[in-house]
Write a protein that holds these residues in place. Sequence first.
Motif, PDB file in Angstrom:
ATOM      1  N   PRO A   1      33.265  53.239  45.268  1.00 15.85           N
ATOM      2  CA  PRO A   1      34.141  52.399  46.048  1.00 15.85           C
ATOM      3  C   PRO A   1      34.159  51.255  45.406  1.00 15.85           C
ATOM      4  CG  PRO A   1      32.869  53.686  47.474  1.00 15.85           C
ATOM      5  CD  PRO A   1      32.245  53.716  46.221  1.00 15.85           C
ATOM      6  N   SER A   2      35.111  50.259  45.256  1.00 14.83           N
ATOM      7  CA  SER A   2      35.206  48.944  44.406  1.00 14.83           C
ATOM      8  C   SER A   2      34.000  47.949  45.148  1.00 14.83           C
ATOM      9  CB  SER A   2      36.512  48.288  44.336  1.00 14.83           C
ATOM     10  OG  SER A   2      37.011  48.172  45.686  1.00 14.83           O
ATOM     11  N   THR A   3      33.529  48.123  46.445  1.00 14.40           N
ATOM     12  CA  THR A   3      32.675  47.220  46.693  1.00 14.40           C
ATOM     13  C   THR A   3      31.377  47.468  46.497  1.00 14.40           C
ATOM     14  OG1 THR A   3      32.590  48.786  48.827  1.00 14.40           O
ATOM     15  CG2 THR A   3      34.272  46.829  48.960  1.00 14.40           C
ATOM     16  N   LEU A   4      31.230  48.708  45.909  1.00 12.06           N
ATOM     17  CA  LEU A   4      29.772  48.789  45.131  1.00 12.06           C
ATOM     18  C   LEU A   4      29.886  48.619  43.846  1.00 12.06           C
ATOM     19  CD1 LEU A   4      28.974  52.002  47.214  1.00 12.06           C
ATOM     20  CD2 LEU A   4      28.327  49.562  47.828  1.00 12.06           C
ATOM     21  N   THR A   5      30.948  48.132  43.111  1.00 13.46           N
ATOM     22  CA  THR A   5      30.879  48.508  41.609  1.00 13.46           C
ATOM     23  C   THR A   5      29.559  47.546  41.116  1.00 13.46           C
ATOM     24  OG1 THR A   5      33.278  48.614  41.383  1.00 13.46           O
ATOM     25  CG2 THR A   5      32.346  47.590  39.818  1.00 13.46           C
ATOM     26  N   SER A   6      29.592  46.192  41.675  1.00  9.68           N
ATOM     27  CA  SER A   6      28.554  45.246  41.316  1.00  9.68           C
ATOM     28  C   SER A   6      26.961  46.036  41.172  1.00  9.68           C
ATOM     29  CB  SER A   6      28.633  43.983  41.885  1.00  9.68           C
ATOM     30  OG  SER A   6      28.176  44.205  43.083  1.00  9.68           O
ATOM     31  N   TYR A   7      27.012  46.646  42.200  1.00  8.99           N
ATOM     32  CA  TYR A   7      25.648  47.471  42.160  1.00  8.99           C
ATOM     33  C   TYR A   7      25.184  48.493  41.238  1.00  8.99           C
ATOM     34  CZ  TYR A   7      25.390  45.078  46.807  1.00  8.99           C
ATOM     35  OH  TYR A   7      25.299  44.124  47.640  1.00  8.99           O
ATOM     36  N   TYR A   8      26.472  49.159  41.041  1.00  7.32           N
ATOM     37  CA  TYR A   8      26.576  50.362  40.069  1.00  7.32           C
ATOM     38  C   TYR A   8      26.400  49.975  38.503  1.00  7.32           C
ATOM     39  CZ  TYR A   8      26.715  54.336  43.055  1.00  7.32           C
ATOM     40  OH  TYR A   8      26.361  55.281  43.794  1.00  7.32           O
ATOM     41  N   ALA A   9      26.828  48.519  38.256  1.00  8.53           N
ATOM     42  CA  ALA A   9      26.952  48.096  36.797  1.00  8.53           C
ATOM     43  C   ALA A   9      25.476  47.464  36.460  1.00  8.53           C
ATOM     44  CB  ALA A   9      28.032  47.018  36.925  1.00  8.53           C
TER      45      ALA A   9
END
Length: 541
Positions: free
Chosen positions: A68-76
């Motif tokens: 989900p786009s809302t989790l992108t910063s965590y996965y990056a």
Amino acid sequence: MHTRPSPRRRTSHRTPDARPRTTARLLAPLLAAAASALLVTACSPGAPPTSTVGTVDAALAALPRSTPSTLTSYYAQRPNWRSCGVTGFQCATLRAPLDYTKPGSGDVRLAVARKKATGKARPLGSLLVNPGGPGGSAVGYLQQYAGIGYPADVRARYDMVAVDPRGVARSEPVECLDGRRMDAYARTDLTPDDAKERDALVAADKRFAESCGAHSARLLRHVSTVEAARDMDIVRAALGDRKLNYVGASYGTFLGATYAGLFPGRVGRMVLDGAMDPTLGARELNLDQTAGFEMAFQAFAKNCVRHSDCPLGGKGTTPARVGDHLRAFFRELDAHPLPAGDADGRKLGEALATTGVIAAMYDEGTWGHLRAALASAMKEKDGAALLALADSYYDRDASGHYSNLMMANAAVNCLDLPPAFTSPEQVEKALPRFEKTSPVFGEGLAWASLNCAYWPVKATGEPHRIEARGAAPIVVIGTTRDPATPYRWAQSLSRQLSSGRLLTYAGDGHTAYGRGSACIDSAINTYLLHGTPPTEGKRCS
């Protein structure tokens, strides 16, 4: 198993040296006759419903393949590695959302450690390890054992990695009682003789729960196994691995299986050793473990009477009679606790003595130590050695400081499943069944199962199947006489998993990999290094 040995609170792998420690394993570190554990098919009158293997309809649903786009910063994220503590190990901190339904509303800091692959051959990526608990420090386990004690060939090809689950050790630990109050909690009488003692036990559980709620209100709603499994996927991405390679022991099998259920397409080489069964309710889990510890005690009893220093009976004494002698000793301690040479003035009472005996049931390698501890207490009236065993179980050091092992243990267990009992009256109705299951430990383990009844946060989990359809082969290891995770749990989990492969160790003790079986170790090493799982139905001894 758990805080105050209520069976399911603390399950965890023990390191092969078998010394009575706790988190490098909970057990594993913490770390008998019949091969199958008690099959639970019904509840006591008035009990909350629990599930029986084969009747659970709900299955853990996989999450969407795309992030989900809302989790992108965590996965990056990419870890900023730095040297830490032990030579050769590096540490970093990653972020995960406190609440996955509201990313951005607050974060949890996750402590991660690794030891880089030592060989020159093509690396196989990262291998995450978890020793169980819930509440055992994976980082501590990596630094104390896995990063130096796993087979050299495995360490040569993998970066050995661990992350403390949210609420555990270095990852924003759940906090409850201070050392002095934990001492009082640990010695609470779990075999109440009258209404006054029953009320004191209930009051102790309430104080523990209220303290956790007061000191860790932010975390308590968000330390579930599902959330910890989702955190592991963030760690996987941060490490740059396309799939998760994982070895989980004891409760770590539930964490790993949950990951597989949520992210089946991201499962790499996964080993689940000393498996838990997610289809069981809390009462069933506790009854099964009660049977497991009775089985282990029976095996200990048979072994003890072969030795001249056994204080519970000589050659020819039956295991039942050994149990009678131990119960009589516990009753004596209930009335007259023994001095233990403790700097804080603690004495060895019935509750702590029982905990010390249970701690030694995780690994047959500790039976000699238990014989000596019992002899010292029963013959010399010195409770120090048994108290030390109990302290190892609770992860209490000589200065009176407790790790947060038992606090995190309760927080996760009480969130993952509805309580085994919701009132002392329900415990009393169930006592005959627990006592029949284990004449030695049944009463205390039944009362210890009341701990989640007063938890300040309602459970968010329920019993369920984990199928992980589409996952690569997952190896499930079961030990036939495992006291903490009965063999039938491994049988059940391997059947639930669409790609499960059951590997059986016919023997005693909790977990099997790295505990002395060349057959088990060879099968797992081959799988980890070459991707070839054991043949279905393979047995080792």
